[in-house]
Design a protein around this motif. Structure first.
Motif, short mmCIF file in Angstrom:
data_model
loop_
_atom_site.label_atom_id
_atom_site.label_comp_id
_atom_site.label_asym_id
_atom_site.label_seq_id
_atom_site.Cartn_x
_atom_site.Cartn_y
_atom_site.Cartn_z
N LYS A 26 1.04 -1.30 -0.02
CA LYS A 26 0.06 0.02 0.07
C LYS A 26 0.71 1.24 0.14
N PHE A 27 0.26 2.37 -0.86
CA PHE A 27 0.94 3.57 -0.39
C PHE A 27 0.76 4.07 0.82
N ILE A 28 1.85 4.83 1.65
CA ILE A 28 1.57 5.70 2.56
C ILE A 28 1.78 6.93 2.39
N ALA A 29 0.72 7.97 2.84
CA ALA A 29 1.06 9.40 2.48
C ALA A 29 1.26 10.07 3.90
N GLY A 30 -0.01 10.88 4.40
CA GLY A 30 -0.23 11.30 5.86
C GLY A 30 -0.26 10.12 6.61
N GLY A 31 -0.66 8.98 6.37
CA GLY A 31 -0.96 8.08 7.45
C GLY A 31 -2.09 8.25 8.28
N THR A 32 -2.96 9.26 8.20
CA THR A 32 -3.96 9.45 9.44
C THR A 32 -5.24 8.60 9.17
N ASN A 33 -5.14 7.98 8.02
CA ASN A 33 -6.33 6.75 7.80
C ASN A 33 -5.60 5.26 8.08
N LEU A 34 -4.91 5.32 7.04
CA LEU A 34 -4.26 3.94 6.97
C LEU A 34 -3.47 3.37 8.21
N ILE A 35 -2.99 4.07 9.18
CA ILE A 35 -2.22 3.45 10.09
C ILE A 35 -3.45 3.29 11.32
N ALA A 107 -2.85 15.18 6.88
CA ALA A 107 -3.59 14.47 5.83
C ALA A 107 -3.25 15.04 4.38
N THR A 108 -2.97 14.39 3.34
CA THR A 108 -2.93 14.76 2.18
C THR A 108 -4.14 14.80 1.45
N ASP A 109 -4.16 15.33 0.03
CA ASP A 109 -5.21 15.70 -0.87
C ASP A 109 -5.41 14.20 -1.60
N SER A 168 -15.78 11.78 3.41
CA SER A 168 -14.75 12.87 2.94
C SER A 168 -15.70 14.23 2.87
N ASP A 169 -15.31 15.33 3.60
CA ASP A 169 -15.96 16.58 3.03
C ASP A 169 -15.12 17.19 1.96
N MET A 170 -14.06 17.25 1.79
CA MET A 170 -13.22 17.58 0.58
C MET A 170 -13.88 17.08 -0.56
N LEU A 216 -1.42 5.13 -8.88
CA LEU A 216 -1.14 6.46 -7.85
C LEU A 216 -1.66 7.72 -8.22
N ILE A 217 -2.36 8.27 -7.37
CA ILE A 217 -3.11 9.62 -7.62
C ILE A 217 -1.93 10.60 -7.55
N THR A 218 -1.73 11.37 -8.75
CA THR A 218 -0.83 12.25 -8.72
C THR A 218 -1.32 13.65 -8.53
#
Ligand code: FAD
Ligand code: SF4
Length: 336
Positions: A26-35, A107-109, A168-170, A216-218
């Protein structure tokens, strides 16, 4: 949490090929949901591919006169960006209505689009859940379903496998703005219109969106029109901060000579994806903004809504929220 390997990707191609070669990575970005999901044993990746060093934390103009948000922009930096807050205030408002300042700083977009449902049974591995374990059943259908979906829950054969909502709100604002998601996979690049990114549960509720495993979302492209004059993001929730939406509405209007030229209405908290019905929005074209017009649009948008007991109140709540958000967008009512 189960053991996993960790790699830090130094390029988009390298991140994508690593993901393609290990389908349980899995990709990890901010990790705020995945972790969180890994701690609960809901997600058990064999490898985390850290994408934080990829050059995707930028905001740039697009050729079409819009803005391109890099997938690794944080939610906070996006919401407070001068161009975004001036030209797309609906998006800034929606992002700032979500989570908390600390979370938005991490958190990332890209991660925001990919966050998973907040259904309590999905998080509780001791309970049946078709999204977590296909074929096991849906605990929410017969359980406590106060936060669950009221629209788009039926599969084509009218069976119901999952009533989870997208949290999501965004994404509700991005749906209203008709953003486009840019992705890269092992084959190359493609774009996905926002309305086609998230999906309804149908018979395969474990699949949240139309992104392929190795993609991957770029970036997220915002079209030129940001509806910056007449907009409202209204989020109704149990507490005024740090809570997910029971119902939310992103309303955007373009007015000309006192009449509605274009209208966009996206709903959050009511379905497996941000909910829109462009054919209903189109009925507002040429009308003078009024509560009566907004009420009839709200009734049409909620047509076919189905409650499951604890969440039936959302049908009326959503209608009232739509009327209020549109009234605020048209400046018939002060923003709240
Ligand atoms: C307590 C709490 C309250 C919250 N409240 C709200 C709220 O009110 N409103 C709201 O909208 N959100 C809320 N959130 C959710 C938060 O916005 C998301 O967790 C966050 O946006 C996810 O981004 P991330 O970068 O941390 O993703 P991660 O946790 O790193 O990843 C999430 C998923 O996205 C995938 N992913 C990440 N980046 C990419 C990419 N570029 N391409 C492909 N896949 C990718 C990962 O593999 C993973 O599956 C809340 C979260 C918490 C913990
Ligand atoms: S609503 Fe969906 S996520 Fe929740 S228990 Fe049912 S199948 Fe699982």
């Amino acid at each position: 949490m189960t053991n996993f390997d960790y790699t830090r990707a130094d390029g988009v191609t390298n991140a994508v090929s690593e993901r393609a070669s290990e389908h349980t990575a899995k990709f990890i970005a901010g990790g705020t949901n995945l972790i969180d999901l890994m701690k609960e044993n809901v997600e058990r990746p064999t490898r985390l591919i850290d994408i934080n060093r990829l050059p995707l934390a930028t905001i740039a103009e697009t050729e079409g006169g819009g803005l391109r948000l890099g997938a690794l922009m944080t939610n906070a930096d996006t919401a407070y960006d001068k161009q975004v807050s001036k030209r797309y205030p609906l998006l800034s408002q929606a992002i700032l209505a979500g989570a908390s300042a600390q979370l938005r700083n991490m958190a990332t977009d890209g991660g925001n689009l990919m966050q998973r449902t907040r259904c309590y049974y999905f998080y509780d591995v001791a309970t049946p859940c078709n999204k977590r374990e296909p074929g096991s059943g849906c605990s929410a259908l017969v359980g406590f379903n106060r936060i669950h979906a009221i629209l788009g829950t039926e599969a084509p054969d009218r069976s119901i496998h999952c009533i989870a909502t997208h949290p999501s709100d965004m994404c509700v604002a991005l749906a209203a703005l008709e953003a486009v998601v840019r992705v890269t996979g092992s084959y190359g690049e493609r774009t996905i219109p926002f309305a086609e990114f998230h999906r309804l549960p149908g018979n395969t509720p474990h699949i949240d969106n139309t992104l392929q495993d190795d993609e991957l979302i770029t970036a997220i492209d915002l079209p030129a029109n940001g509806f910056s004059k007449n907009y409202s993001y209204l989020k109704l929730r149990d507490r005024t901060s740090y809570a997910f939406a029971l119902v939310s509405v992103a309303a955007a209007l373009e007015l000309e000579d006192g009449r509605i030229k274009d209208a966009r209405i996206a709903l959050g908290g009511v379905s497996h994806k941000p909910w829109r019905r462009p054919e209903v929005e189109a009925t507002l074209a040429g009308k003078i903004p009024s509560k009566a017009e907004f009420q009839s649009v709200a009734d049409a948008l909620l047509e076919g809504a189905q409650g499951f007991g604890h969440n039936t109140f959302k049908i009326e709540l959503a209608k009232r929220a739509i009327v209020r958000a549109l009234s605020q967008a048209a400046k018939l009512k002060p923003a709240s």
